[in-house]
Write a protein that holds these residues in place. Structure first.
Motif, PDB file in Angstrom:
ATOM      1  N   PRO A  20       0.840  -1.205   0.000  1.00 15.30           N
ATOM      2  CA  PRO A  20       0.000   0.000   0.000  1.00 15.30           C
ATOM      3  C   PRO A  20       0.876   1.256   0.000  1.00 15.30           C
ATOM      4  O   PRO A  20       1.981   1.236   0.545  1.00 15.30           O
ATOM      5  CB  PRO A  20      -0.776  -0.111   1.319  1.00 15.30           C
ATOM      6  CG  PRO A  20      -0.687  -1.546   1.720  1.00 15.30           C
ATOM      7  CD  PRO A  20       0.612  -2.043   1.195  1.00 15.30           C
ATOM      8  N   GLU A  21       0.368   2.334  -0.564  1.00 18.46           N
ATOM      9  CA  GLU A  21       1.177   3.565  -0.670  1.00 18.46           C
ATOM     10  C   GLU A  21       1.589   4.113   0.702  1.00 18.46           C
ATOM     11  O   GLU A  21       2.651   4.692   0.851  1.00 18.46           O
ATOM     12  CB  GLU A  21       0.427   4.639  -1.460  1.00 18.46           C
ATOM     13  CG  GLU A  21      -0.893   5.028  -0.829  1.00 18.46           C
ATOM     14  CD  GLU A  21      -1.643   6.101  -1.605  1.00 18.46           C
ATOM     15  OE1 GLU A  21      -1.017   6.890  -2.315  1.00 18.46           O
ATOM     16  OE2 GLU A  21      -2.883   6.139  -1.468  1.00 18.46           O
ATOM     17  N   GLU A  22       0.719   3.898   1.723  1.00 19.10           N
ATOM     18  CA  GLU A  22       1.012   4.463   3.060  1.00 19.10           C
ATOM     19  C   GLU A  22       2.296   3.886   3.652  1.00 19.10           C
ATOM     20  O   GLU A  22       2.899   4.487   4.530  1.00 19.10           O
ATOM     21  CB  GLU A  22      -0.117   4.155   4.061  1.00 19.10           C
ATOM     22  CG  GLU A  22      -1.485   4.714   3.722  1.00 19.10           C
ATOM     23  CD  GLU A  22      -2.176   3.899   2.658  1.00 19.10           C
ATOM     24  OE1 GLU A  22      -2.032   2.656   2.663  1.00 19.10           O
ATOM     25  OE2 GLU A  22      -2.838   4.502   1.796  1.00 19.10           O
ATOM     26  N   TRP A  23       2.693   2.695   3.207  1.00 22.14           N
ATOM     27  CA  TRP A  23       3.847   2.038   3.820  1.00 22.14           C
ATOM     28  C   TRP A  23       5.185   2.619   3.355  1.00 22.14           C
ATOM     29  O   TRP A  23       6.212   2.387   3.995  1.00 22.14           O
ATOM     30  CB  TRP A  23       3.845   0.535   3.494  1.00 22.14           C
ATOM     31  CG  TRP A  23       2.685  -0.218   4.053  1.00 22.14           C
ATOM     32  CD1 TRP A  23       1.544   0.293   4.605  1.00 22.14           C
ATOM     33  CD2 TRP A  23       2.557  -1.640   4.101  1.00 22.14           C
ATOM     34  NE1 TRP A  23       0.712  -0.717   4.974  1.00 22.14           N
ATOM     35  CE2 TRP A  23       1.296  -1.918   4.683  1.00 22.14           C
ATOM     36  CE3 TRP A  23       3.358  -2.712   3.702  1.00 22.14           C
ATOM     37  CZ2 TRP A  23       0.846  -3.215   4.881  1.00 22.14           C
ATOM     38  CZ3 TRP A  23       2.921  -4.001   3.898  1.00 22.14           C
ATOM     39  CH2 TRP A  23       1.663  -4.254   4.487  1.00 22.14           C
ATOM     40  N   ALA A  24       5.163   3.347   2.228  1.00 19.18           N
ATOM     41  CA  ALA A  24       6.436   3.792   1.629  1.00 19.18           C
ATOM     42  C   ALA A  24       6.712   5.257   1.932  1.00 19.18           C
ATOM     43  O   ALA A  24       5.795   6.067   2.058  1.00 19.18           O
ATOM     44  CB  ALA A  24       6.389   3.591   0.123  1.00 19.18           C
ATOM     45  N   VAL A  25       7.993   5.590   2.092  1.00 17.26           N
ATOM     46  CA  VAL A  25       8.401   7.001   2.119  1.00 17.26           C
ATOM     47  C   VAL A  25       9.468   7.184   1.044  1.00 17.26           C
ATOM     48  O   VAL A  25      10.261   6.279   0.774  1.00 17.26           O
ATOM     49  CB  VAL A  25       8.994   7.453   3.479  1.00 17.26           C
ATOM     50  CG1 VAL A  25       7.930   7.647   4.507  1.00 17.26           C
ATOM     51  CG2 VAL A  25      10.062   6.514   3.973  1.00 17.26           C
ATOM     52  N   LYS A  26       9.457   8.374   0.436  1.00 21.93           N
ATOM     53  CA  LYS A  26      10.462   8.643  -0.586  1.00 21.93           C
ATOM     54  C   LYS A  26      11.833   8.740   0.056  1.00 21.93           C
ATOM     55  O   LYS A  26      11.982   9.376   1.100  1.00 21.93           O
ATOM     56  CB  LYS A  26      10.143   9.946  -1.313  1.00 21.93           C
ATOM     57  CG  LYS A  26       9.038   9.775  -2.337  1.00 21.93           C
ATOM     58  CD  LYS A  26       8.900  11.005  -3.182  1.00 21.93           C
ATOM     59  CE  LYS A  26       7.621  10.877  -3.977  1.00 21.93           C
ATOM     60  NZ  LYS A  26       7.146  12.128  -4.525  1.00 21.93           N
ATOM     61  N   ALA A  27      12.798   8.121  -0.588  1.00 18.45           N
ATOM     62  CA  ALA A  27      14.175   8.199  -0.085  1.00 18.45           C
ATOM     63  C   ALA A  27      14.834   9.395  -0.754  1.00 18.45           C
ATOM     64  O   ALA A  27      15.758   9.245  -1.551  1.00 18.45           O
ATOM     65  CB  ALA A  27      14.916   6.904  -0.383  1.00 18.45           C
ATOM     66  N   ASP A  28      14.309  10.600  -0.438  1.00 20.17           N
ATOM     67  CA  ASP A  28      14.839  11.820  -1.055  1.00 20.17           C
ATOM     68  C   ASP A  28      16.195  12.169  -0.473  1.00 20.17           C
ATOM     69  O   ASP A  28      17.097  12.597  -1.175  1.00 20.17           O
ATOM     70  CB  ASP A  28      13.898  13.002  -0.781  1.00 20.17           C
ATOM     71  CG  ASP A  28      12.599  12.847  -1.553  1.00 20.17           C
ATOM     72  OD1 ASP A  28      12.631  12.194  -2.602  1.00 20.17           O
ATOM     73  OD2 ASP A  28      11.572  13.366  -1.084  1.00 20.17           O
ATOM     74  N   THR A  29      16.286  11.997   0.859  1.00 21.82           N
ATOM     75  CA  THR A  29      17.501  12.466   1.522  1.00 21.82           C
ATOM     76  C   THR A  29      18.430  11.337   1.911  1.00 21.82           C
ATOM     77  O   THR A  29      19.627  11.537   2.039  1.00 21.82           O
ATOM     78  CB  THR A  29      17.132  13.253   2.794  1.00 21.82           C
ATOM     79  OG1 THR A  29      16.184  12.483   3.520  1.00 21.82           O
ATOM     80  CG2 THR A  29      16.574  14.609   2.464  1.00 21.82           C
ATOM     81  N   ILE A  30      17.873  10.149   2.116  1.00 24.78           N
ATOM     82  CA  ILE A  30      18.735   9.054   2.577  1.00 24.78           C
ATOM     83  C   ILE A  30      19.015   8.072   1.448  1.00 24.78           C
ATOM     84  O   ILE A  30      18.128   7.745   0.653  1.00 24.78           O
ATOM     85  CB  ILE A  30      18.136   8.323   3.807  1.00 24.78           C
ATOM     86  CG1 ILE A  30      19.162   7.354   4.412  1.00 24.78           C
ATOM     87  CG2 ILE A  30      16.850   7.575   3.468  1.00 24.78           C
ATOM     88  CD1 ILE A  30      19.054   7.178   5.892  1.00 24.78           C
TER      89      ILE A  30
END
Ligand SMILES: NC(=O)c1ccc[n+]([C@@H]2O[C@H](COP(=O)([O-])OP(=O)(O)OC[C@H]3O[C@@H](n4cnc5c(N)ncnc54)[C@H](OP(=O)(O)O)[C@@H]3O)[C@@H](O)[C@H]2O)c1
Length: 328
Positions: free
Chosen positions: A107-117
């Motif tokens: 589900p989309e809620e489980w992911a965070v963008k790895a923008d900084t890490i």
């Protein structure tokens, strides 16, 4: 699309794991199909491989509670194909096929963008490092300067505790580590702790409602009598942030007095279900100002075959250091 994954099967009276070929069509429903680049080994993964029903209810199953990779297809307006993402917590690797496969669908809620890490760095931290980040965040939210005094960390040489020690040291805090052997004492001092106390010393046996005020704050990963002692021993206005129960789940001998006479704050962390905003904040801090030069020491990078062996080593208590899985 075909891909490779570790799969745990229930066979006879036991559980066996094999590397198998799977199809993305067999993955569960979810808005994001992700090609996993890295995962890492946690004790929960070993439990899932052993058939622990508290972790995984039904088999066959692919473990891996941490995953970092690239979105392949997205039915979410928050993510696009090509986005780098980190998935930790929720049900990943427990009852939803996890990061020990080359693809996951979540589900989309489980992911965070790895923008900084960086994705590999995120997997070196994994759930343990992320949870440590949450604990530190709870303490820092109370605006606690390093001059306030020493911070006590329990389980300080374990997965969560060791990351907490390194982050706090990086931020200039004086950390005292709870240890259980000479080897653990050396390890804690190597990580930058200013001192250590033994496990026995960390637990009160008098049962008094209030103990001498000793710590500016406490980060607890073990619970039980340690947590009860910490609440009664922390200084006026201090925070006790807790996440674990390896020393027990009951908190005996507690009264209201630490809270109403010393304004002590007891904060719980359940990292598997924190909001996306909170996860993004923590990952950014872990990538930048909280990143210790020591954070990626003792890393063993393996492929799927190596992960099969690493799981066995963890089950046999023969594993040293952190294992990161790199898919091809
Ligand atoms: N709430 C959350 O979001 C969350 C997330 C991740 C983990 N956790 C929990 O946090 C806890 C720690 O996880 P971890 O990954 O850091 O585990 P870990 O790597 O196994 O470390 C556990 C640490 O606790 C120490 N310990 C074990 N038994 C103890 C006892 N009876 N009294 C005092 N210390 C004891 C261990 O010392 P020795 O090595 O000397 O035994 C070790 O330093 C677990 O309960 C886990 O379930 C919670």
């Amino acid at each position: 699309m075909k891909f490779r994954a570790i799969r745990v099967f229930e066979e006879g009276d036991g559980y066996v794991k094999r590397i198998v070929e799977r199809s993305t069509e067999d993955l569960p429903e979810g808005k994001l199909l992700i090609r996993v680049e890295y995962s890492s080994l946690n004790y929960k993964d070993a439990l899932s491989c052993m058939g622990n029903r508290g972790v995984t209810r039904s088999y066959p199953h692919t473990p891996g509670i941490d995953a970092g990779g690239v979105v392949v297809t997205s039915e979410s307006d928050k993510f696009r194909a090509g986005d780098k993402v980190v998935v930790t917590g929720y049900d990943l690797g427990m009852n939803t096929d996890g990061g020990f496969g080359e693809y996951i669908r979540v589900p989309e809620e489980w992911a965070v963008k790895a923008d900084t890490i960086d994705i590999r760095d995120a997997m070196i931290y994994g759930t343990a490092g992320y949870t440590a980040g949450q604990l530190v965040y709870e303490v820092l939210m109370e605006d606690l300067p390093p001059e306030a005094g020493e911070i006590l960390v329990s389980g300080a040489t374990g997965g969560v505790g060791s990351h907490a020690v390194k982050i706090l040291v990086r931020l200039g805090y004086d950390v005292v580590a709870v240890v259980n052997s000479e080897a653990e004492r050396k390890m804690a001092l190597n990580m930058g702790a200013v001192g250590t106390i033994n496990r026995e010393e960390s637990v009160d046996t008098t049962g008094k409602a209030l103990l001498s005020q000793r710590w500016a704050s406490v980060i607890d990963t073990v619970g039980g009598p340690f947590l009860s002692t910490a609440v009664r021993q922390v200084k006026f206005g201090g925070v006790v942030a807790t996440c674990g129960n390896v020393a027990g789940s009951r908190i005996d001998d507690l009264t209201v007095y630490p809270f109403i006479l010393r304004a002590v704050k007891l904060k719980g962390v359940a990292s598997a279900y924190s909001s996306r905003r909170r996860r993004s904040i923590i990952w950014e801090k872990l990538a930048k100002e909280w990143r210790s030069p020591e954070f990626d020491k003792n890393i063993c990078e393996v492929n799927l075959e190596g992960m099969m062996r690493a799981v066995d080593d963890m089950i046999g208590d023969k594993l040293l250091g952190r294992v990161v899985l790199k898919h091809k």
